[in-house]
Design a protein around this motif. Structure first.
Motif, mmCIF file in Angstrom:
data_model
loop_
_atom_site.group_PDB
_atom_site.id
_atom_site.type_symbol
_atom_site.label_atom_id
_atom_site.label_comp_id
_atom_site.label_asym_id
_atom_site.label_seq_id
_atom_site.Cartn_x
_atom_site.Cartn_y
_atom_site.Cartn_z
ATOM 1 N N MET A 1 0.848 -1.197 0.000
ATOM 2 C CA MET A 1 0.000 0.000 0.000
ATOM 3 C C MET A 1 0.887 1.252 0.000
ATOM 4 O O MET A 1 1.832 1.332 0.783
ATOM 5 N N SER A 3 2.144 5.114 0.701
ATOM 6 C CA SER A 3 2.082 5.794 1.996
ATOM 7 C C SER A 3 0.800 6.626 2.092
ATOM 8 O O SER A 3 0.307 7.161 1.107
ATOM 9 N N ALA A 225 -0.131 1.469 9.674
ATOM 10 C CA ALA A 225 0.964 0.504 9.503
ATOM 11 C C ALA A 225 0.471 -0.914 9.765
ATOM 12 O O ALA A 225 0.883 -1.866 9.101
ATOM 13 N N ARG A 228 -1.153 -2.248 6.730
ATOM 14 C CA ARG A 228 -0.165 -2.472 5.666
ATOM 15 C C ARG A 228 0.571 -3.788 5.946
ATOM 16 O O ARG A 228 0.767 -4.613 5.069
ATOM 17 N N ASP A 229 0.944 -3.995 7.213
ATOM 18 C CA ASP A 229 1.648 -5.239 7.568
ATOM 19 C C ASP A 229 0.754 -6.445 7.304
ATOM 20 O O ASP A 229 1.205 -7.466 6.799
#
Ligand code: DX5
Ligand code: ZN
Length: 237
Positions: A1, A3, A225, A228-229
């Protein structure tokens, strides 16, 4: 993804200490500063005009993102660009000649944005996407800070992200209204690249931690985050 950028809205800031509030947001890691302009006609509330944009401009080097919730915005865009707006968004519901107004914003030297109320389908901007640098998807009925996020806008966001990809357009997708650390992952996961947040950054809205403005911005970063992880760990397909 890619930022995700944060655009704190000064609507929930302390206007008596506006420059300090903007600088605190800048230091906390904000990417843009969002300014909500309301005229008491397009929306029930009245807020600020070009003079306040000028004050924000003087307080930071960050891009100033001006959201016009006003009727006949074409009459005022030049004043806002002159005051220092880097980006000016107008509502599709407020523009009779939308493409002309978006073109005017670009000709004046700013980036052009088009905003959609929660009930307005994405088709309303389909024919002007080439003239827009940003689409702003409202996730509350505009007019006030501190309202609850409307999850019904998530499919619209996904469809806009898909249209952008299919048409190879370089457009930012921004979401505005009720974006807290709890809803940030939902909107980022649906394709939003710019998150506006007012009360959850400048105030102590429901679901947000107390603490400094820096702590509050950090909570958004952590929430984004985390998804995203999760996306990186998900099996392909
Ligand atoms: C709503 C404004 C928003 C508002 C968001 O009409 O356009 O930018 O400041 O405030 P929160 O984040 O509190 O919903
Ligand atoms: Zn806004």
């Amino acid at each position: 993804m890619p930022s995700v950028r944060m655009a704190p809205s000064i609507l929930s800031a302390d206007f008596g200490r506006l420059a300090e509030e903007v600088q605190a947001a800048d230091q906390a890691g904000a990417d843009w500063i969002h300014v909500d302009v309301m005229d008491g006609r397009f929306v029930p509330n009245i807020t600020v005009g070009p003079a306040v944009v000028e004050a924000v401009r003087a307080a930071t080097k960050l891009p100033v993102d001006v959201h016009l919730m006003i009727v006949e915005p074409e009459r005022h865009v030049a004043d806002f660009v002159r005051a220092g707006a880097d980006l000016v968004s107008v509502h599709v519901e407020a523009c009779v000649h939308l493409e002309r107004t978006l073109r005017l914003i670009r000709e004046l030297g700013a980036r052009s944005g088009v905003a959609l109320n929660p009930h307005t389908p994405e088709d309303a901007v389909s024919y002007v996407l080439e003239a827009a640098d940003l689409v702003l998807v409202m996730s509350v009925n505009p007019g006030f800070g501190g309202q609850a996020f409307l999850p019904a806008v998530l499919p619209k966001l996904r469809r806009l992200a898909q249209a952008r990809q299919e048409r190879g357009l370089e457009i930012d997708l921004e979401v505005d209204g009720g974006v807290t650390p709890d809803t940030a992952a939902l909107v980022a996961g649906a394709g939003a690249g710019v998150l506006v947040a007012g009360s959850a950054v400048f105030g102590t809205a429901r679901g947000t931690a107390a603490g400094s403005l820096g702590d509050r911005v950090a909570r958004y970063r952590e929430a984004i985050a985390a998804i995203r992880d999760a996306a990186l760990q998900a099996p392909p397909g």
